[in-house]
Scaffold this active site. Sequence first.
Site, PDB file in Angstrom:
ATOM      1  N   SER A  83       0.813  -1.211   0.000  1.00 12.15           N
ATOM      2  CA  SER A  83       0.000   0.000   0.000  1.00 12.15           C
ATOM      3  C   SER A  83       0.850   1.265   0.000  1.00 12.15           C
ATOM      4  O   SER A  83       1.822   1.378   0.739  1.00 12.15           O
ATOM      5  CB  SER A  83      -0.909   0.014   1.239  1.00 12.15           C
ATOM      6  OG  SER A  83      -1.598   1.234   1.344  1.00 12.15           O
ATOM      7  N   ASP A  84       0.455   2.219  -0.862  1.00 15.97           N
ATOM      8  CA  ASP A  84       1.034   3.552  -0.797  1.00 15.97           C
ATOM      9  C   ASP A  84       0.784   4.147   0.584  1.00 15.97           C
ATOM     10  O   ASP A  84      -0.189   3.789   1.250  1.00 15.97           O
ATOM     11  CB  ASP A  84       0.368   4.471  -1.831  1.00 15.97           C
ATOM     12  CG  ASP A  84       1.074   4.393  -3.181  1.00 15.97           C
ATOM     13  OD1 ASP A  84       2.103   3.734  -3.251  1.00 15.97           O
ATOM     14  OD2 ASP A  84       0.571   4.986  -4.142  1.00 15.97           O
ATOM     15  N   LYS A  85       1.662   5.055   0.992  1.00 13.12           N
ATOM     16  CA  LYS A  85       1.474   5.712   2.281  1.00 13.12           C
ATOM     17  C   LYS A  85       0.547   6.930   2.143  1.00 13.12           C
ATOM     18  O   LYS A  85      -0.499   7.004   2.780  1.00 13.12           O
ATOM     19  CB  LYS A  85       2.821   6.148   2.866  1.00 13.12           C
ATOM     20  CG  LYS A  85       2.708   6.961   4.155  1.00 13.12           C
ATOM     21  CD  LYS A  85       4.057   7.432   4.643  1.00 13.12           C
ATOM     22  CE  LYS A  85       4.624   8.544   3.807  1.00 13.12           C
ATOM     23  NZ  LYS A  85       3.880   9.828   3.896  1.00 13.12           N
ATOM     24  N   LYS A 105       8.333  -0.467  -7.627  1.00 12.74           N
ATOM     25  CA  LYS A 105       7.134  -1.234  -7.286  1.00 12.74           C
ATOM     26  C   LYS A 105       7.024  -2.478  -8.167  1.00 12.74           C
ATOM     27  O   LYS A 105       6.592  -3.540  -7.715  1.00 12.74           O
ATOM     28  CB  LYS A 105       5.881  -0.373  -7.443  1.00 12.74           C
ATOM     29  CG  LYS A 105       5.767   0.770  -6.449  1.00 12.74           C
ATOM     30  CD  LYS A 105       4.455   1.520  -6.640  1.00 12.74           C
ATOM     31  CE  LYS A 105       4.277   2.614  -5.609  1.00 12.74           C
ATOM     32  NZ  LYS A 105       2.994   3.313  -5.752  1.00 12.74           N
ATOM     33  N   THR A 111      -1.019  -0.863  -4.778  1.00 15.62           N
ATOM     34  CA  THR A 111      -1.720   0.403  -4.995  1.00 15.62           C
ATOM     35  C   THR A 111      -0.786   1.386  -5.682  1.00 15.62           C
ATOM     36  O   THR A 111       0.435   1.270  -5.589  1.00 15.62           O
ATOM     37  CB  THR A 111      -2.220   1.010  -3.674  1.00 15.62           C
ATOM     38  OG1 THR A 111      -1.103   1.454  -2.899  1.00 15.62           O
ATOM     39  CG2 THR A 111      -3.029   0.008  -2.870  1.00 15.62           C
TER      40      THR A 111
END
Length: 886
Positions: free
Chosen positions: A319-321, A599, A616
Amino acid sequence: MDKVILSAKEAEKMTPESVYTVLQTNSNGLTEEEASQRLKIYGKNEIPEKEETLWQRIFRRFWGPIPWMIEIAAILSASVGKWEDFSIIVALLLLNAGMDLWQESKAINALKVLKNKLARTSTVLRDGVFKSISASDLVPGDIIKIKIGEIIPADVMLIRGAFLQVDQSALTGESLPVNKKTGDITYANAVCKQGEMLGVVISTGLNTFFGKTVSLVARAQKEERSHFQKMVIKVGNFLIVTTVIMAVIILLNGLYRGENMIEILRFTLVLTVAAIPVALPAVLTVTMAVGAMNLARKQAIVSRLTAIEELAGIDILCSDKTGTLTQNIMTISDPITLGNYTTDELMFYAGLASREENNDPIERPLFEYIRDHQLEEKLKAYKTENFVPFDPIGKRTEATLNYKGDTWIVTKGAPQVIANLCAPESARQVADIVESMAAKGYRTIGVAIKAPGQDMFTYVGLIPLYDPPREDAQSTINEARQLGIDVKMVTGDNIAIARQIALRLGLKDNILPVDSLKGKSDDAYKQLTHSIARAMYAKLKPEDSGEKARIFAEHISNQVKKELDGRPLDKEVIRKHESDMVRLIEKADGFAQVFPEDKYLIVDKLQNAGHIVAMTGDGVNDAPALKKADAGIAVSGATDAARAAADLVLLAPGISVVVDAIKQARVIFERMKSYAIFRIAETIRVILFMTLSILVFNFYPVTAIMIILLALLNDIPILTIAYDNTRIDEEPVRWNNGELFGLSTLLGVLGVVSSFLIFFILEKYTNLSQEMIQAIIFTKLVVAGHGTVYNTRTTDWFWKKPYPSLLFFGATFSTRVIGTIMAVYGIFVPAIGWGWGGFVWAYSLTWFLINDIIKVYWYRNFIADNKFIGWHFRRMLHKAINPINS
């Protein structure tokens, strides 16, 4: 105005001014009134999709192998004078066609609704103000802003800005992105990779370069069949092959015994139609369409229906932050100025290097400060001559401005990048500040100016920003873990900030710099330096305590680390075996200093290790990783390019939407699995019982008309399984052939045994006629049929939660009652009376309990302990036959 068609090829030979003249517009754009009039003249900016007409869709229901078989059966029934059979067969054909058409219409409408939610928007200059509108409402003469990550909505001539880097490979075949400047044409459906410019729309819809050549545009990549599609094909082939083999055996048997071949052929055709899972793909597709609509209500849009099945099997979520785990609401802490600059000057210069209309989360607090401190008028006094927007490579913005005839250049961005533009003495000071702020969890923006007459930028100061975690992030991560999902945070922030945020989110601080996966980490140097320094200190000052030696060694290793920062290390110094890399990724709680292309590496390594990965992303450079992931998820506010590459598009911020989507996907998966097991078991139960009865006892247990009625009563109500209640698995789920084919075959064989047992009882202990025995067996097949689905809808005892939904129970129970009433009162079949009707219900319920006992035993002894046997086997096989070398 008159309709003016200006092609991209014609516009390439013209100047912006001549384009303005032809399109009757100017650099200030159109008014809303003018745009409205032009929309009526030019139409929507969209390529109309070729859709089947209603009549074509209706005709398709009566054309094909399965409809032909039903139609031949009807003709054969009419040829031998079986008009009752003929009427019911025709009714079956029409009802099947009607139900299929209705369900297809529901799925089409559902997909249209989802597509509308994903409609692209464009930033357009109307009435002198930039605003966001639907890209379909653009008209020739509009002035639009094109930004990084956007799919260009129309053919455009660029009129203002530094440059654009455009990927138009799908349109022109060019393999590399193309740089565009003022006066160049860029085509609709190209992707903006870098830069930001204004352009005037010259063509829309079918008049664009893309619209005129749409039939020539090929997909860049064929979609690989999903696990779901492979399963449907596998199940369909299994049942078709089984049914055809049995049908051929019945035909050959009839031929051998010299029976009426027209009757036998008619019976075989009807039996084949009833046994082959004609509705299997439709039922499963409708189930997923219903699930997709449920996800849409949770603000998650599925762009590919089969992605739902992939979501159900996710075991790692990267997951992106920003905006997903955090609120994406930047808050400014105490700004740090350098030299003699004031805080107001620092914020003012930062505002000059920003664009308010871009609505960038990082820039919003800057403009809030400017408004609060009445700096807006001063800001307007500086006229922008050129603006270079932020991009992931350069990591800074730059504005060239004119103030009272003098040229000023202002830049803001990553502190280290800005420091490289300034005097060398700034770099060390900035590095210390950034390090101390990062340790507190702050992200900093550096700001520098180049005043008139200066050759080098001057560092003005740093702006610390803090993006607090979302309130629901920690509880959602815990919920994801309970579902067997390992959540890993992926961020471009430096490692200190990432670790601070990870701890606040309830993750551990085992956050790795992404370079550690690529043989570029200096951690090994630091550890080695620490050991050497400590040993030297102990040798030089053996009388000092171990604590002093540790502090000295830590100081020396930190100094070495600073010297090594940014220097590529020799690949031969630190080489990682790929299996070590996979272990690092599996054990890590997240990754820092990640570029979008990193990624892809993370997804690839996890997939090679047998994991099912969700990733994501939101940027144009995230598209490859989103496409590569088993479930690519474009987060709220993602670019058009990211949304186009993703399987799931989130309309609301936060990770909770993803977890909701995974839970919903597992519910849908359970419904599909339940139906697939039921349908295989039913086919085996009917076709095997019929074939063995004819071969062994020379007895037709049911007539052709009974088979047709059985097909009607079994297939139509089962569509409501799309609305059934199911449990949510606590672990990722995948299609398990042992469960699917093993349990369905077991239940099918049990059905055959129970059918032969009732036949034996009736034949041995009663004096009933053959017609009565057939009617009773028909009743038994109807009553027991939908009993099987209550065995398959759960892995535990049937009386335990989740209970069936009211709609599903009503539909499946009512068909058993209808079938019983038909048999009791002799509608289309001989009347058996309530006595035999009650006997059949008691007998069927007894076998339903036996089936459930055997099912539970099967799950507890053959399936439950080996739920992930397929996954583990794939990993073991991969390691055995494909050893990885570094």
